[in-house]
Scaffold this active site. Structure first.
Site, short mmCIF file in Angstrom:
data_model
loop_
_atom_site.label_atom_id
_atom_site.label_comp_id
_atom_site.label_asym_id
_atom_site.label_seq_id
_atom_site.Cartn_x
_atom_site.Cartn_y
_atom_site.Cartn_z
N ILE A 1 -9.03 -6.45 18.79
CA ILE A 1 -9.60 -7.56 18.01
C ILE A 1 -8.50 -8.63 17.93
O ILE A 1 -7.38 -8.31 17.51
CB ILE A 1 -9.99 -7.10 16.58
CG1 ILE A 1 -10.86 -5.83 16.60
CG2 ILE A 1 -10.65 -8.24 15.80
CD1 ILE A 1 -12.22 -5.95 17.23
N VAL B 1 0.81 -1.23 0.00
CA VAL B 1 0.00 0.00 0.00
C VAL B 1 0.84 1.27 0.00
O VAL B 1 0.34 2.36 -0.31
CB VAL B 1 -1.01 0.02 1.17
CG1 VAL B 1 -2.02 -1.09 1.05
CG2 VAL B 1 -0.29 -0.01 2.53
N TYR C 1 1.14 5.25 15.83
CA TYR C 1 -0.06 4.49 15.47
C TYR C 1 -1.30 5.37 15.70
O TYR C 1 -2.16 5.50 14.82
CB TYR C 1 -0.12 3.21 16.31
CG TYR C 1 -1.27 2.29 15.94
CD1 TYR C 1 -1.24 1.56 14.75
CD2 TYR C 1 -2.38 2.15 16.78
CE1 TYR C 1 -2.29 0.72 14.41
CE2 TYR C 1 -3.43 1.30 16.44
CZ TYR C 1 -3.37 0.59 15.26
OH TYR C 1 -4.42 -0.25 14.91
N THR D 1 -6.20 -10.85 16.55
CA THR D 1 -5.63 -11.21 15.24
C THR D 1 -4.12 -11.41 15.43
O THR D 1 -3.57 -11.05 16.48
CB THR D 1 -5.83 -10.07 14.22
OG1 THR D 1 -4.98 -8.96 14.63
CG2 THR D 1 -7.26 -9.60 14.11
P1 NAP Z 1 -2.65 -8.16 10.89
O1 NAP Z 1 -3.15 -9.45 11.40
O2 NAP Z 1 -1.26 -7.73 11.25
O3 NAP Z 1 -2.84 -8.12 9.31
C1 NAP Z 1 -2.39 -7.02 8.58
C2 NAP Z 1 -1.96 -7.48 7.22
O4 NAP Z 1 -1.50 -6.30 6.51
C3 NAP Z 1 -0.79 -8.47 7.23
O5 NAP Z 1 -1.03 -9.53 6.34
C4 NAP Z 1 0.38 -7.62 6.78
O6 NAP Z 1 1.38 -8.36 6.09
C5 NAP Z 1 -0.31 -6.66 5.84
N1 NAP Z 1 0.52 -5.48 5.55
C6 NAP Z 1 1.42 -4.87 6.36
N2 NAP Z 1 2.01 -3.86 5.70
C7 NAP Z 1 1.48 -3.84 4.45
C8 NAP Z 1 1.69 -3.04 3.30
N3 NAP Z 1 2.61 -2.06 3.29
N4 NAP Z 1 0.96 -3.29 2.20
C9 NAP Z 1 0.06 -4.29 2.19
N5 NAP Z 1 -0.19 -5.09 3.23
C10 NAP Z 1 0.53 -4.86 4.35
O7 NAP Z 1 -3.58 -6.95 11.38
P2 NAP Z 1 -5.12 -6.89 11.82
O8 NAP Z 1 -5.19 -6.97 13.29
O9 NAP Z 1 -5.95 -7.79 10.99
O10 NAP Z 1 -5.41 -5.36 11.47
C11 NAP Z 1 -6.03 -4.95 10.26
C12 NAP Z 1 -6.33 -3.46 10.38
O11 NAP Z 1 -7.15 -3.24 11.53
C13 NAP Z 1 -5.08 -2.59 10.58
O12 NAP Z 1 -5.23 -1.38 9.89
C14 NAP Z 1 -5.09 -2.33 12.07
O13 NAP Z 1 -4.41 -1.14 12.42
C15 NAP Z 1 -6.58 -2.23 12.33
N6 NAP Z 1 -6.94 -2.45 13.73
C16 NAP Z 1 -6.67 -3.66 14.31
C17 NAP Z 1 -7.02 -3.84 15.64
C18 NAP Z 1 -6.74 -5.13 16.35
O14 NAP Z 1 -6.89 -5.17 17.57
N7 NAP Z 1 -6.37 -6.20 15.66
C19 NAP Z 1 -7.61 -2.80 16.36
C20 NAP Z 1 -7.85 -1.59 15.71
C21 NAP Z 1 -7.52 -1.43 14.39
P3 NAP Z 1 2.77 -8.72 6.84
O15 NAP Z 1 2.38 -9.47 8.05
O16 NAP Z 1 3.55 -9.49 5.85
O17 NAP Z 1 3.41 -7.41 7.21
#
Ligand code: NAP
Length: 269
Positions: free
Chosen positions: A193, A61, A158, A195
């Site tokens: 969440i 991205v 963040y 993950t």
């Molecule tokens: P996750 O499990 O870490 O998944 C994120 C995915 O994005 C990973 O596959 C990662 O790949 C990929 N990624 C990282 N950098 C990237 C880039 N430059 N281009 C394309 N893909 C990229 O995270 P998640 O918990 O599902 O979170 C998803 C979204 O929700 C994020 O924006 C996060 O900030 C937001 N969020 C999450 C939570 C929570 O508690 N989980 C809470 C609030 C907001 P790699 O692993 O190879 O880097």
């Protein structure tokens, strides 16, 4: 009738976690899903698991050239883009805990978080508007965070990047309306969440892990982590025509965390 029948959707960072849950939910609702991620191996694995009308595209991205290429491919293959979910995001703690407080954060780490979270979302909105302009309609969903709504003492970059996503969402909504485009743009603000994003912060040892998990949800009135599928349900709503009048808005999904004001500074000792 499925709620996203034949809608063409692009989801970033969708190889795992919330993005993958959104991909599954979109497929269940009849959408065509272009699942994208920086991690090709994991992305291809995810596609195998999903089956259905889905394909994988590598998309970092942060790279404008990737956005240009992927959106062009989508338009030439499907003729349109209906939905973009700007989901890819990083905390800055992927390689272990580093200083992210306002006094000690280093500029390089700060910029890296903003490059993925904020610039990634900026580029996503830019290329989605261009792709959606053809049909003059679409839905852009930006995954922000509850950290975009409050200060986070030890995750300054963040929190800042997620706050900027919230604001940019509203700018995009207003810009599209001003241009006479029916392109809606909304943000989702999840709290904790469960993950893979949490893995570096939870640890491996079962007892430590359990204690860390308890610690992370101790302020949450519902006393549990949220599920990726629960965030996906909100994304389905915002992507669907049921949300036709929801624009420039923000939806929290946080087990009532932000409903009160129980948060107090961590102990100074
Ligand atoms: P996750 O499990 O870490 O998944 C994120 C995915 O994005 C990973 O596959 C990662 O790949 C990929 N990624 C990282 N950098 C990237 C880039 N430059 N281009 C394309 N893909 C990229 O995270 P998640 O918990 O599902 O979170 C998803 C979204 O929700 C994020 O924006 C996060 O900030 C937001 N969020 C999450 C939570 C929570 O508690 N989980 C809470 C609030 C907001 P790699 O692993 O190879 O880097």
């Amino acid at each position: 009738m499925p709620r996203l029948n034949n809608k063409v959707s692009l989801i970033t960072g969708a190889s795992r976690g919330i993005g993958l849950a959104i991909a599954k939910a979109f497929l269940r609702e009849g959408a065509i899903v272009i699942l994208s991620d920086i991690d090709t191996d994991l992305g291809l694995l995810a596609i195998k698991e999903l089956r259905g009308k889905s394909q994988f595209c590598r998309l970092d991205v942060r790279q404008e050239i990737d956005w240009e290429k992927v959106t062009q491919e989508i338009i030439s293959r499907y003729g349109k883009l209906d939905i973009l979910v700007n989901n890819a995001g990083i905390t800055g703690f992927e390689n272990g805990v580093v200083n992210h407080d306002p006094e000690n954060v280093n500029l390089e780490d700060w910029r890296a978080v903003h490059a993925t979270n904020l610039e990634g979302t900026l580029l996503g909105c830019k290329y989605a508007i261009r792709a959606m302009r053809k049909n003059r309609e679409g839905s852009i969903i930006n995954i922000s965070s509850r950290s975009g709504l409050v200060g986070i003492p030890r995750a300054a970059a963040y929190a800042s990047s997620k706050a900027a996503i919230r604001n940019h969402t509203k700018t995009v909504a207003l810009y599209c309306a001003e241009e006479g485009l029916n392109i809606r743009c909304n943000s989702i603000h999840p709290a904790a969440i469960l993950t893979p994003m949490w893995e570096p912060m939870l640890g491996d040892e079962p007892k430590v892990r359990e204690q860390n998990m308890r610690e992370f949800i101790k302020d949450c009135p519902m006393q549990r982590f949220g599920e990726p599928s629960e965030v996906a349900s909100l994304a389905v709503l915002l992507a669907s025509d049921e949300a036709a009048y929801m624009n420039g808005t923000e939806l929290t999904i946080d087990g009532a965390l932000l409903a009160g004001s129980a948060v107090s500074p961590a102990s100074r000792t």
